[in-house]
Design a protein around this motif. Structure first.
Motif, PDB file in Angstrom:
ATOM      1  N   SER A  29       0.668  -1.258  -0.140  1.00 35.49           N
ATOM      2  CA  SER A  29       0.115  -0.038  -0.004  1.00 35.49           C
ATOM      3  C   SER A  29       0.977   1.370  -0.097  1.00 35.49           C
ATOM      4  CB  SER A  29      -0.833  -0.020   1.302  1.00 35.49           C
ATOM      5  OG  SER A  29      -1.862  -0.870   1.186  1.00 35.49           O
ATOM      6  N   ILE A  30       2.270   1.230   0.126  1.00 37.39           N
ATOM      7  CA  ILE A  30       3.024   2.278   0.360  1.00 37.39           C
ATOM      8  C   ILE A  30       3.587   2.808  -1.456  1.00 37.39           C
ATOM      9  CG2 ILE A  30       5.205   3.189   1.249  1.00 37.39           C
ATOM     10  CD1 ILE A  30       5.117   1.173   3.182  1.00 37.39           C
ATOM     11  N   THR A  31       2.533   3.493  -1.776  1.00 40.37           N
ATOM     12  CA  THR A  31       2.932   4.034  -3.255  1.00 40.37           C
ATOM     13  C   THR A  31       1.980   5.375  -3.412  1.00 40.37           C
ATOM     14  OG1 THR A  31       2.613   3.466  -5.496  1.00 40.37           O
ATOM     15  CG2 THR A  31       0.723   2.624  -4.177  1.00 40.37           C
ATOM     16  N   GLY A  32       2.798   6.254  -4.299  1.00 40.02           N
ATOM     17  CA  GLY A  32       1.816   7.470  -4.585  1.00 40.02           C
ATOM     18  C   GLY A  32       1.921   8.173  -3.367  1.00 40.02           C
ATOM     19  N   ASN A  33       1.026   9.335  -3.342  1.00 36.52           N
ATOM     20  CA  ASN A  33       1.056  10.447  -2.099  1.00 36.52           C
ATOM     21  C   ASN A  33       0.570   9.268  -0.689  1.00 36.52           C
ATOM     22  OD1 ASN A  33       1.563  12.221  -3.664  1.00 36.52           O
ATOM     23  ND2 ASN A  33      -0.108  13.565  -3.400  1.00 36.52           N
ATOM     24  N   VAL A  34       1.250   9.469   0.205  1.00 35.54           N
ATOM     25  CA  VAL A  34       1.212   8.808   1.653  1.00 35.54           C
ATOM     26  C   VAL A  34       1.297   9.626   2.624  1.00 35.54           C
ATOM     27  CG1 VAL A  34       2.059   6.762   2.833  1.00 35.54           C
ATOM     28  CG2 VAL A  34       1.886   6.429   0.311  1.00 35.54           C
ATOM     29  N   VAL A  35       0.417   9.222   3.654  1.00 39.35           N
ATOM     30  CA  VAL A  35       0.385   9.848   5.076  1.00 39.35           C
ATOM     31  C   VAL A  35       0.728   8.735   5.909  1.00 39.35           C
ATOM     32  CG1 VAL A  35      -0.630  10.865   7.044  1.00 39.35           C
ATOM     33  CG2 VAL A  35      -0.611  11.858   4.562  1.00 39.35           C
ATOM     34  N   ASP A  88       6.196  10.679  -2.496  1.00 37.84           N
ATOM     35  CA  ASP A  88       6.768   9.554  -3.235  1.00 37.84           C
ATOM     36  C   ASP A  88       6.727   8.359  -2.377  1.00 37.84           C
ATOM     37  OD1 ASP A  88       7.933   7.737  -4.786  1.00 37.84           O
ATOM     38  OD2 ASP A  88       9.433   8.928  -5.555  1.00 37.84           O
ATOM     39  N   GLY A  89       5.751   7.617  -2.044  1.00 40.25           N
ATOM     40  CA  GLY A  89       5.627   6.557  -1.214  1.00 40.25           C
ATOM     41  C   GLY A  89       6.434   5.378  -1.827  1.00 40.25           C
ATOM     42  N   ASP A  90       6.814   5.173  -3.103  1.00 35.50           N
ATOM     43  CA  ASP A  90       7.779   4.237  -3.541  1.00 35.50           C
ATOM     44  C   ASP A  90       9.261   4.463  -3.089  1.00 35.50           C
ATOM     45  OD1 ASP A  90       6.024   2.560  -5.406  1.00 35.50           O
ATOM     46  OD2 ASP A  90       5.358   4.550  -5.834  1.00 35.50           O
ATOM     47  N   PHE A  91       9.761   5.823  -3.162  1.00 33.47           N
ATOM     48  CA  PHE A  91      10.884   6.012  -2.687  1.00 33.47           C
ATOM     49  C   PHE A  91      10.983   5.887  -1.205  1.00 33.47           C
ATOM     50  CE2 PHE A  91      14.092   9.946  -2.095  1.00 33.47           C
ATOM     51  CZ  PHE A  91      15.149   9.196  -1.905  1.00 33.47           C
ATOM     52  N   LEU A  92      10.059   6.192  -0.352  1.00 30.35           N
ATOM     53  CA  LEU A  92      10.058   5.827   0.876  1.00 30.35           C
ATOM     54  C   LEU A  92      10.138   4.428   1.162  1.00 30.35           C
ATOM     55  CD1 LEU A  92       9.508   6.346   4.194  1.00 30.35           C
ATOM     56  CD2 LEU A  92       7.143   6.154   3.528  1.00 30.35           C
ATOM     57  N   LYS A  93       9.463   3.681   0.356  1.00 29.50           N
ATOM     58  CA  LYS A  93       9.471   1.995   0.457  1.00 29.50           C
ATOM     59  C   LYS A  93      10.778   1.667   0.158  1.00 29.50           C
ATOM     60  CE  LYS A  93       6.751  -0.130  -2.205  1.00 29.50           C
ATOM     61  NZ  LYS A  93       5.588  -0.680  -2.741  1.00 29.50           N
ATOM     62  N   GLU A 118      16.635  10.158   6.772  1.00 27.40           N
ATOM     63  CA  GLU A 118      17.719  10.967   6.903  1.00 27.40           C
ATOM     64  C   GLU A 118      18.369  10.586   5.460  1.00 27.40           C
ATOM     65  OE1 GLU A 118      21.128  13.096   8.111  1.00 27.40           O
ATOM     66  OE2 GLU A 118      19.074  12.894   8.969  1.00 27.40           O
ATOM     67  N   ASN A 119      18.243   9.131   5.012  1.00 31.76           N
ATOM     68  CA  ASN A 119      18.651   8.798   3.770  1.00 31.76           C
ATOM     69  C   ASN A 119      17.903   9.587   2.661  1.00 31.76           C
ATOM     70  OD1 ASN A 119      20.453   7.201   5.053  1.00 31.76           O
ATOM     71  ND2 ASN A 119      19.176   5.386   4.731  1.00 31.76           N
ATOM     72  N   MET A 120      16.769   9.497   2.626  1.00 31.01           N
ATOM     73  CA  MET A 120      16.023  10.368   1.824  1.00 31.01           C
ATOM     74  C   MET A 120      16.643  11.727   1.533  1.00 31.01           C
ATOM     75  SD  MET A 120      12.159   8.763   2.637  1.00 31.01           S
ATOM     76  CE  MET A 120      11.453   9.379   1.116  1.00 31.01           C
ATOM     77  N   LYS A 121      16.584  12.429   2.598  1.00 34.71           N
ATOM     78  CA  LYS A 121      17.159  13.719   2.865  1.00 34.71           C
ATOM     79  C   LYS A 121      18.416  13.975   2.036  1.00 34.71           C
ATOM     80  CE  LYS A 121      19.339  15.086   5.995  1.00 34.71           C
ATOM     81  NZ  LYS A 121      20.680  15.440   6.381  1.00 34.71           N
ATOM     82  N   ASN A 122      19.499  13.154   2.395  1.00 32.95           N
ATOM     83  CA  ASN A 122      20.709  13.035   1.741  1.00 32.95           C
ATOM     84  C   ASN A 122      20.572  12.879   0.233  1.00 32.95           C
ATOM     85  OD1 ASN A 122      22.005  13.634   4.415  1.00 32.95           O
ATOM     86  ND2 ASN A 122      22.488  11.259   4.704  1.00 32.95           N
ATOM     87  N   LYS A 123      19.766  12.260  -0.238  1.00 37.35           N
ATOM     88  CA  LYS A 123      19.466  11.993  -1.591  1.00 37.35           C
ATOM     89  C   LYS A 123      18.468  13.052  -2.357  1.00 37.35           C
ATOM     90  CE  LYS A 123      20.124   7.016  -1.296  1.00 37.35           C
ATOM     91  NZ  LYS A 123      19.406   5.653  -1.409  1.00 37.35           N
ATOM     92  N   GLY A 124      18.126  14.129  -1.803  1.00 32.80           N
ATOM     93  CA  GLY A 124      17.662  15.253  -2.373  1.00 32.80           C
ATOM     94  C   GLY A 124      16.370  15.682  -2.046  1.00 32.80           C
ATOM     95  N   SER A 125      15.792  14.736  -0.929  1.00 35.20           N
ATOM     96  CA  SER A 125      14.271  15.155  -0.826  1.00 35.20           C
ATOM     97  C   SER A 125      14.363  16.300   0.301  1.00 35.20           C
ATOM     98  CB  SER A 125      13.756  14.065   0.176  1.00 35.20           C
ATOM     99  OG  SER A 125      13.309  13.073  -0.716  1.00 35.20           O
ATOM    100  N   GLN A 126      13.349  17.253   0.280  1.00 37.35           N
ATOM    101  CA  GLN A 126      13.288  18.519   0.827  1.00 37.35           C
ATOM    102  C   GLN A 126      12.077  18.183   1.929  1.00 37.35           C
ATOM    103  OE1 GLN A 126      13.737  21.660  -1.862  1.00 37.35           O
ATOM    104  NE2 GLN A 126      15.574  22.047  -0.768  1.00 37.35           N
ATOM    105  N   PHE A 127      12.440  18.065   3.079  1.00 38.42           N
ATOM    106  CA  PHE A 127      11.259  18.003   4.083  1.00 38.42           C
ATOM    107  C   PHE A 127      10.979  19.395   4.796  1.00 38.42           C
ATOM    108  CE2 PHE A 127      13.025  13.537   3.991  1.00 38.42           C
ATOM    109  CZ  PHE A 127      11.722  12.950   3.486  1.00 38.42           C
ATOM    110  N   THR A 128       9.868  19.662   5.142  1.00 42.95           N
ATOM    111  CA  THR A 128       9.243  20.834   6.024  1.00 42.95           C
ATOM    112  C   THR A 128       8.546  20.179   6.995  1.00 42.95           C
ATOM    113  OG1 THR A 128       7.147  21.008   4.521  1.00 42.95           O
ATOM    114  CG2 THR A 128       9.186  22.326   3.980  1.00 42.95           C
ATOM    115  N   SER A 129       8.251  21.113   7.900  1.00 40.02           N
ATOM    116  CA  SER A 129       7.354  20.452   9.146  1.00 40.02           C
ATOM    117  C   SER A 129       6.069  21.108   9.293  1.00 40.02           C
ATOM    118  CB  SER A 129       8.287  20.856  10.585  1.00 40.02           C
ATOM    119  OG  SER A 129       8.203  22.231  10.630  1.00 40.02           O
TER     120      SER A 129
END
Length: 334
Positions: free
Chosen positions: A99-105, A173-178, A202-213
């Motif tokens: 189920s981890i695909t597309g936009n995911v919360v 990107d749920g697939d990237f998270l997975k 942390e790994n996703m951030k190091n590969k370019g993902s920008q996270f906000t809070s």
């Protein structure tokens, strides 16, 4: 949009109430904790939710059907996955891999929240946070001047930030998270003995993902009896103008109800003062009692009581003059 809800823990700090039902199904102001959680997430998502996936332990068929019904009430498909071992947050989420695909919360069913922001689905990711007095018990984030998260730290032993991760996350990107979660499992990468979501972030951030809070206004715990009763009272205050809290199918005789209170169908209250901040479940009978700041679940009987800061389970019988109690399902004190 999909919502992933890990909730396989047994809720040992809330025993005896979690001996018969999982903690996320404990009612708060008349609704299960997990139902209130996903309803609030749907409000801030800003787009339709097509699936809610619940990751549970061995909770039984009835619980599974109840969870599916919660998803369906929000117009979503309900999916059930099982986590057999408590191996950490990353492992728990990966149990719902299909189920981890597309936009995911991702939302851990431990807490409730109140927030007045709308989720920005164009962001790579949003981490719900709240400032806390003691961040050492939480995962925390550090941010730069532009508001982007620069570091994820799990339970820091020295102070690095007081902005705690409350357990709710959005991923574009749920697939990237997975893939990053699977990397942790495949390479047996653990932190403090468990597979941690913060390592994947942390790994996703190091590969370019920008996270906000996304900062929440209220973060409410349901970890033990005292904080669950406190959360029940806060939720009653929040929803008293938006929800029908007192059923017309309840019987109130020679009694005073001090709002806000939740009183379910079939409840009977005689010769008593109830409230404020009390939730009374379906078909529960209260007689000759004074009760405030308390949760009483379904099909119970309470007489001759003076209660505050208390929880009474389902099908319990309480007769006495104790002042603060926590009585599980099918218990009897008289």
């Amino acid at each position: 949009m999909k919502i992933i809800v890990p909730m396989a823990g047994r809720g040992s700090r809330l025993r005896p109430h979690t001996l018969t039902i999982p903690k996320p199904l404990i009612p708060i102001a008349g609704k299960p904790i997990v139902q209130r959680l996903v309803e609030d997430i749907v409000k801030v998502c800003g787009e339709p939710v097509d699936e809610i996936a619940f990751i549970i332990g061995d909770f039984g068929k009835e619980t599974e059907e109840n969870l599916k019904a919660i998803a369906e009430s929000l117009g979503a498909k309900g999916s059930i996955y099982t986590q057999d071992q408590p191996l950490g947050t990353a492992h728990a989420i990966m149990c719902a891999g299909p189920s981890i695909t597309g936009n995911v919360v991702v939302a851990f069913a431990d807490t409730l929240f109140r927030a007045d922001f709308t989720l920005d689905s164009n962001s790579d990711g949003v981490i719900w946070t709240k400032r806390v007095d003691d961040p050492s018990a939480f995962g925390v984030v550090k941010k730069n001047a532009d508001g982007f998260i620069t570091d994820f730290i799990e339970k820091p032993e020295t102070f690095v930030s007081d902005e705690a991760i409350i357990g709710i996350y959005y991923f574009k990107d749920g697939d990237f998270l997975k893939s990053e979660l699977q990397y942790l499992l495949d390479n047996d990468i653990k932190d403090k003995g468990e597979y941690q979501l913060t390592n994947a972030l942390e790994n996703m951030k190091n590969k370019g993902s920008q996270f906000t809070s996304g900062t929440v206004n209220e973060w409410m715990d349901c970890g033990n009896k005292d904080v669950t009763v406190e959360t029940n009272g806060k939720i009653l205050g929040f929803v008293k103008d938006d929800e029908q809290l007192q059923s017309s199918k309840a019987t109130i005789e020679n009694s005073e109800i001090i709002e806000p209170c939740y009183i379910a169908d079939g409840a009977v209250i005689k010769n008593s003062t109830v409230g404020p901040l009390v939730s009374v479940g379906a078909n529960t009978v209260i007689e000759d009692s004074t009760i405030d700041n308390t949760i009483i679940q379904e099909d119970s009987h309470v007489i001759n009581a003076k209660l505050t800061n208390s929880m009474i389970g389902n099908k319990a019988h309480f007769d006495g003059k104790f002042s603060s109690v926590s009585i599980g399902d099918y218990s009897r004190l008289d």
